[in-house]
Design an enzyme around this catalytic site. Structure first.
Site, PDB file in Angstrom:
ATOM      1  N   ASP A  11      -6.481  42.136  77.379  1.00 13.04           N
ATOM      2  CA  ASP A  11      -6.413  43.587  77.263  1.00 13.04           C
ATOM      3  C   ASP A  11      -6.285  43.890  75.775  1.00 13.04           C
ATOM      4  OD1 ASP A  11      -6.094  46.339  77.801  1.00 13.04           O
ATOM      5  OD2 ASP A  11      -3.912  46.124  77.873  1.00 13.04           O
ATOM      6  N   GLU A  71     -11.313  43.482  78.754  1.00 10.96           N
ATOM      7  CA  GLU A  71     -11.460  44.877  79.157  1.00 10.96           C
ATOM      8  C   GLU A  71     -12.317  45.600  78.131  1.00 10.96           C
ATOM      9  OE1 GLU A  71      -8.535  47.464  81.537  1.00 10.96           O
ATOM     10  OE2 GLU A  71      -8.112  47.895  79.425  1.00 10.96           O
ATOM     11  N   ASP A 144       0.665  45.758  79.049  1.00 14.68           N
ATOM     12  CA  ASP A 144      -0.536  45.119  78.499  1.00 14.68           C
ATOM     13  C   ASP A 144      -0.726  43.703  79.051  1.00 14.68           C
ATOM     14  OD1 ASP A 144      -1.461  47.205  76.500  1.00 14.68           O
ATOM     15  OD2 ASP A 144       0.619  46.911  75.874  1.00 14.68           O
TER      16      ASP A 144
END
Length: 165
Positions: A11, A71, A144
């Site tokens: 992420d 992501e 996260d």
């Protein structure tokens, strides 16, 4: 699809980047490792990017993943933030490529849809479902970190095309 695979989910962020390593072994997922790396927003962007790159390399060397799932960008009102996030993603993609690993990118909505069943799921819903899927204690993951694990889980779901326990 391989019966056993290790996926490094990431992420990206220019200040906080989440890492999550998920193994698929004989049709079962398990969390191998997860965490975050944080760098002060006061540091120049070039130093933050170098730190992120080094941390990705460290994760790859520590866990020997078969692939990396990252992501993708989301669209925000602040163009400067999106540009910084793009730079962070760039050094992440570079680290994976330098390591010879294939990279798979997923939109935030696709990750939420895969993990929770709704592309509009909240961060808390994602963290809760990731904990359930991977047998982790509820409430122990940072946002996260949970998102990074969710990206890895999303990729495993997409790879397998079948329900994963």
């Amino acid at each position: 699809m391989a019966e056993n695979v290790i996926v490094l989910g990431i992420d990206p962020g220019s200040v906080v980047t989440g890492f999550g390593v998920v193994a698929l072994e004989n049709g079962r997922m398990r969390a191998v490792s997860s965490g975050i790396t944080r760098v002060s927003s006061e540091r120049p962007l070039s130093e933050r990017l170098q730190h992120i790159h080094s941390e990705v390399i460290r994760q790859i060397e520590a866990h020997h993943p078969d692939m990396v799932a990252v992501e993708d960008l989301f669209y925000a009102k602040n163009v400067k933030s999106v540009l910084k996030l793009g730079h962070a993603r760039g050094v992440i993609l570079l680290a994976a490529a330098q390591s010879g690993l294939p990279v798979h990118e997923y939109a935030p909505r696709a990750v939420k849809q895969s993990v929770v069943g709704s592309g509009a799921a909240s961060k808390d819903q994602v963290a809760s479902m990731v904990s359930r899927l991977l047998g982790l204690e509820q409430g122990t993951l940072e946002a996260d970190e949970a998102d990074a694990l969710a990206v890895a889980v999303c990729h495993i779901h997409r790879m397998s095309g079948a329900p994963v326990r």
